[in-house]
Design an enzyme around this catalytic site. Structure first.
Site, short mmCIF file in Angstrom:
data_model
loop_
_atom_site.label_atom_id
_atom_site.label_comp_id
_atom_site.label_asym_id
_atom_site.label_seq_id
_atom_site.Cartn_x
_atom_site.Cartn_y
_atom_site.Cartn_z
CG ASP A 166 -6.03 -0.31 -2.50
OD1 ASP A 166 -6.54 0.56 -3.24
OD2 ASP A 166 -4.91 -0.17 -1.95
CE1 TYR B 62 -8.91 1.72 5.37
CE2 TYR B 62 -8.30 3.94 6.06
CZ TYR B 62 -8.80 3.07 5.11
OH TYR B 62 -9.19 3.56 3.89
#
Lengths: 248, 248
Positions: free
Chosen positions: A52, A110
């Site tokens: 994003d 992540y």
């Protein structure tokens, strides 16, 4: 035509995410433009997944097809010359022609970075969160994420997926000298999932939710039950794994 | 009037160094303005030493005199609110009224950060130096720095000091996952000294100078014999030490 994997890193601050879109600058567009320039042909790149707006990548693998005439070292050198400072090309490796950067990835990792006091050194690369949190409580709650679960409670509402099932293999908080870091690994992630997980676990760390509340939130399969998503600028895609036999 | 030590951190990129000067923005000026604002009186701060344009500080202690009416926690909180994001106030501690941030410091430590491949994540906070270097050779040469020596070969030419003697207690290269770091500790440093040391040691690491050449350069007491100074943006003032009995 031969297919290659290219690993890139980027600081997401100046981009509207990875994926090409009209009227907004994206990492994919800048990378494709750079590659087309040095290879003197239009090149399309396919990433391992989207990130994003504002999210960073330490390792984003992409695949592209091309009859390379230059050495891989030359391509990396030239590519880093034309790419801006916030995108770096790290390595190139040939793969079997049918391998796909997105569909063949077996695990993604992540890390979410938090600084608990004001710092001049993490601009747009760490989330300043000054509340006291109990890391042990957050780690206890995070253990409930392991294994295969329906994670709809942590998915953006407007998303088109067939299933909310993900298998999480690691979910742990650790502290360095200066930062608090959440590392999570899974076969796949839903949109906004890591940021919603971190926001909800921070609520556990502050004592606003118990570990049992956290379990109930997972089981509710309802985004409105989970905590607020933390901001994108603390989030880094750090690793993407593939089976060893994809490489030529 | 009571005297306090305040520890601050800053990213030096947007400042013409620490020390106040006409017609240029400096860290000292911005800090004094911020403190004068929250303490509603003109406050002067004295730093432990200067840093040049673009050089960063993880710990820069400063002293100031004031009859505090707020708690130390309140001052830090308010100060961080008025200071820009690239300057952080970390701690306040009362010291004896005659203690001086510059003259009473017994040891200063600097670290110089190098990234050996392009990275999106160190903007203005690490020097990209892509030549192969032999870290062991650099460490062998660096051992010659230990102890008291005349370091005129590594001092800016236009500088007003009584002596070029410094006592270096640590001088070591080490590597992390991503970066090569030179750490050096001494009772005092000359202007431009760390950057000239790093530039000259990199020449050793590349094989342009031998360890004996490096010894000869120290002994020459001539800046023109040493290597080029590396750029300021990789340099961090990391620690300043004082005797324990300065605190009240």
């Amino acid at each position: 035509m031969p297919r290659f994997f290219l690993d890139i890193s980027y600081k997401g601050t100046n981009y509207h995410g990875w994926q090409i879109q009209p009227n907004a600058l994206t990492v994919q567009e800048v990378l494709q433009d750079g590659m087309s320039k040095i290879l003197k042909n239009k090149v399309e790149v396919v990433g391992s997944g989207r990130t994003d707006t504002g999210v960073h990548a330490v390792q984003q693998p992409v695949h592209f097809d091309f009859d390379l005439e230059m050495s891989k070292e030359d391509i990396l050198h030239k590519l880093n010359g034309v790419l801006p400072q916030d995108i770096a090309a790290n390595s190139i490796r040939e793969v079997k022609p049918e391998v796909h950067a997105r569909f063949d990835a077996t695990e993604r990792a992540y890390q979410y970075f938090i600084n608990q006091s004001k710092s001049p050194f993490y601009e747009n690369q760490s989330y300043q969160y000054t509340f006291d949190v109990d890391v042990q409580l957050m780690n206890e709650a995070a253990q409930n994420l392991l294994g295969e679960h329906d994670f709809e409670s942590f998915s953006k509402v407007k998303t088109e997926v067939n299933t909310f099932l993900c298998t999480i293999s690691k979910a742990v908080w650790f502290a360095t000298d200066k930062q608090l870091i959440f590392e999570v690994r899974a076969n796949r992630f839903l949109r906004g999932m890591v940021r919603a997980l971190v926001g909800t676990l921070l609520d556990v760390g502050r004592g606003k939710l118990t570990a049992q509340d956290f379990v109930n939130i997972i089981e509710a399969k309802d985004r409105s039950k989970a905590g607020r998503a933390v901001p994108p600028h603390g989030l880094f895609l750090t690793e993407v794994h593939y089976p060893e036999d994809i490489y030529l």
